[in-house]
Design an enzyme around this catalytic site. Structure first.
Site, PDB file in Angstrom:
ATOM      1  CB  THR A  19      -1.149   0.159   1.470  1.00 58.90           C
ATOM      2  OG1 THR A  19      -1.597   0.866   1.051  1.00 58.90           O
ATOM      3  CG2 THR A  19      -0.591   0.058   2.603  1.00 58.90           C
ATOM      4  CG  ASN A  20      -0.129   4.492  -1.382  1.00 56.94           C
ATOM      5  OD1 ASN A  20      -1.214   5.494  -0.256  1.00 56.94           O
ATOM      6  ND2 ASN A  20      -0.984   3.839  -2.253  1.00 56.94           N
ATOM      7  CG  HIS A  21       3.387   5.895   3.848  1.00 55.06           C
ATOM      8  ND1 HIS A  21       2.484   5.745   4.886  1.00 55.06           N
ATOM      9  CD2 HIS A  21       4.591   6.090   3.627  1.00 55.06           C
ATOM     10  CE1 HIS A  21       4.301   5.215   5.358  1.00 55.06           C
ATOM     11  NE2 HIS A  21       5.274   5.281   4.085  1.00 55.06           N
TER      12      HIS A  21
END
Ligand code: CTP
Ligand code: CA
Length: 223
Positions: free
Chosen positions: A33-35
């Site tokens: 995933t990412n932030h």
């Protein structure tokens, strides 16, 4: 909804917004995933509703409450986000805003069982995810289509290139190399490119920025 304005710049319009990250499974216990916090998309959804629109918010996993009067559809993966978005646009859509930080790739295979540790290095094979924004922009019944671009360098050039490649009406570019702005932050500063030229917004709180951006978008699409 009781507090929904009957008129306003987007009165009677259907606005579809993607927000947050996607999550791409590796095995039953792990994902990529990412932030992305989803804050910009949620703030835009709230602003669109306050401008009189019916709003569908297609959201990846985030820690945010759904704005009042907004219909939220929760999704996990990029493929789920694409199908939920396509269904929402099928209902008839006047404005599509893609703020989601969609994973560009997903693991080529999702292991059915937890992947076990072995000695040495491992490599991961990834396949491209569908581009939700480009898919919606390519429809014959396309809504006014707005993309976001988070860049760390050559912001204007990359943003203009994305707008042309994905056939967008407008792109909102933010320079995420400035610490404390943009990704996973409360503050943001952006440059918007469209047929109307170039406009700068912020640095300001994402909620205030969303109201100003939505106002600019609705004026441009109604022009
Ligand atoms: N986007 C999308 N679906 C994808 C990838 C991106 O809808 N699979 C949308 C994002 O929501 C954003 C815009 O496209 O509005 C630009 O995303 P970005 O990641 O900056 O662009 P990419 O085309 O993926 O290019 P790159 O990551 O290489 O900069
Ligand atoms: Ca990307």
């Amino acid at each position: 909804v009781a507090d929904q304005p009957v008129d306003g710049p987007l009165g009677g319009r259907h606005v579809v917004i993607t927000a947050g990250p996607t999550r791409e499974a590796l095995d039953p216990v792990r994902y990529l995933t990412n932030h992305s916090s989803g804050k910009m998309g949620y703030a835009l959804a709230d602003a669109a509703r306050q401008a009189g629109a019916r709003v569908t918010l297609i959201s990846g996993p985030v820690q945010l409450a759904c704005p009042a009067g907004v219909a939220r559809i929760d999704v996990t993966t990029a493929e789920e986000m694409l199908s939920a978005t396509s269904r929402a646009v099928d209902e008839g859509c006047d404005l599509f805003v893609a703020t989601a930080a969609v994973a560009d790739y997903r693991p080529a295979e999702v292991a059915g069982d937890k992947i076990k540790k072995t000695d040495g290095t491992v490599s991961l094979s990834m396949v491209p995810n569908p581009d939700i924004l480009a898919t919606i922009a390519a429809r014959t019944d396309r809504p006014f289509t707005v993309g976001f671009a988070a860049e760390t360098r050559d912001v204007a050039a990359y943003a203009r290139d994305k707008m042309a490649r994905k056939k967008l009406d407008m792109i909102v570019a933010n320079d995420v190399s400035q610490s404390g702005l943009g990704f996973n932050s409360d503050q943001n500063a952006v440059t918007v490119f469209s047929g109307e030229g170039e406009a700068r917004f912020g640095p300001s709180d994402k909620r205030a920025l969303a109201v100003d951006l939505l106002d600019y978008i609705s004026h441009t699409m109604n022009a």
